[in-house]
Enzyme design. Structure first.
Site, PDB file in Angstrom:
ATOM      1  CD  GLU A 112      37.827  42.228  35.152  1.00  0.00           C
ATOM      2  OE1 GLU A 112      38.421  41.992  36.344  1.00  0.00           O
ATOM      3  OE2 GLU A 112      36.519  42.394  35.002  1.00  0.00           O
TER       4      GLU A 112
ATOM      5  CG  ASN B 126      31.914  35.523  44.742  1.00  0.00           C
ATOM      6  OD1 ASN B 126      31.800  34.955  43.675  1.00  0.00           O
ATOM      7  ND2 ASN B 126      32.457  36.291  45.213  1.00  0.00           N
TER       8      ASN B 126
HETATM    9  P1  CMP Z   1      35.708  37.783  42.414  1.00  0.00           P
HETATM   10  O1  CMP Z   1      34.798  39.366  42.492  1.00  0.00           O
HETATM   11  O2  CMP Z   1      35.578  37.248  41.045  1.00  0.00           O
HETATM   12  O3  CMP Z   1      37.138  38.364  42.451  1.00  0.00           O
HETATM   13  C1  CMP Z   1      38.135  37.594  43.009  1.00  0.00           C
HETATM   14  C2  CMP Z   1      37.508  36.282  43.582  1.00  0.00           C
HETATM   15  O4  CMP Z   1      38.265  35.482  44.533  1.00  0.00           O
HETATM   16  C3  CMP Z   1      36.582  36.838  44.451  1.00  0.00           C
HETATM   17  O5  CMP Z   1      35.207  37.148  43.537  1.00  0.00           O
HETATM   18  C4  CMP Z   1      36.274  35.311  45.295  1.00  0.00           C
HETATM   19  O6  CMP Z   1      35.522  34.483  44.383  1.00  0.00           O
HETATM   20  C5  CMP Z   1      37.523  34.863  45.312  1.00  0.00           C
HETATM   21  N1  CMP Z   1      37.968  35.205  46.665  1.00  0.00           N
HETATM   22  C6  CMP Z   1      38.589  36.039  47.102  1.00  0.00           C
HETATM   23  N2  CMP Z   1      39.086  36.162  48.432  1.00  0.00           N
HETATM   24  C7  CMP Z   1      39.210  34.814  48.441  1.00  0.00           C
HETATM   25  C8  CMP Z   1      39.483  33.707  49.777  1.00  0.00           C
HETATM   26  N3  CMP Z   1      40.277  34.439  50.627  1.00  0.00           N
HETATM   27  N4  CMP Z   1      39.303  32.439  49.472  1.00  0.00           N
HETATM   28  C9  CMP Z   1      38.706  31.801  48.406  1.00  0.00           C
HETATM   29  N5  CMP Z   1      38.230  32.790  47.257  1.00  0.00           N
HETATM   30  C10 CMP Z   1      38.404  34.069  47.523  1.00  0.00           C
END
Ligand code: CMP
Length: 133
Positions: free
Chosen positions: A127, A113
């Site tokens: 972090e 993402n």
């Molecule tokens: P981030 O903001 O990096 O924080 C945690 C990350 O976990 C989030 O962005 C997504 O990339 C990932 N993430 C959160 N929920 C899910 C899920 N249900 N399945 C896969 N990836 C997830």
């Protein structure tokens, strides 16, 4: 009140040559870039970085993805940095993120993402240690 936060341009966005575009959005908004680093997370660092998600079913997928390629981390500073940055990146699921947000404009993924940003002062402090110390 000036505050700092951290964001990471994830491997999917680095691969797609979006580093400049993403950093530029924060500069244009008025944030100052205080620290900047391109690197690969080791598995150990990634597990530490995402330790709050350790018990989640997607933890392994998340760690594999974030170590899959080069990433760019930045510390930026400006008014209300943590909350404003979260607004600018958009919802976690890129396919649901509002147009105008970074995820809303550049991606469709969930694990992949585009960008991560600290969600609280406590997360930022943890972090920044993992990434810059
Ligand atoms: P981030 O903001 O990096 O924080 C945690 C990350 O976990 C989030 O962005 C997504 O990339 C990932 N993430 C959160 N929920 C899910 C899920 N249900 N399945 C896969 N990836 C997830």
């Amino acid at each position: 009140m000036a505050e700092q936060t951290l964001f990471i341009v994830k491997p999917d966005a680095v691969q797609r040559n979006l580093i400049g575009e993403i950093i530029s959005r924060f500069e244009k908004k008025g944030f100052k870039v205080m620290k900047l680093k391109m690197f690969n997370f080791t598995k150990k660092q990634a597990e530490e970085f995402y330790s709050v998600h350790k018990s989640k079913p997607f933890f392994n997928e998340l760690v594999s993805f974030i170590i899959s390629g080069r990433i760019v981390a930045a510390v930026i500073e400006g008014n209300n940095a943590i909350e404003t940055t979260r607004l600018m990146i958009g919802s976690t699921k890129s396919f649901e993120a509002a147009p105008g947000s970074i995820r809303g404009d550049f991606g469709l993924g969930f694990t992949d993402n585009i960008i991560h940003a600290s969600d609280s002062k406590q997360s930022f402090e943890k972090e920044v240690k993992v990434v810059f110390e």
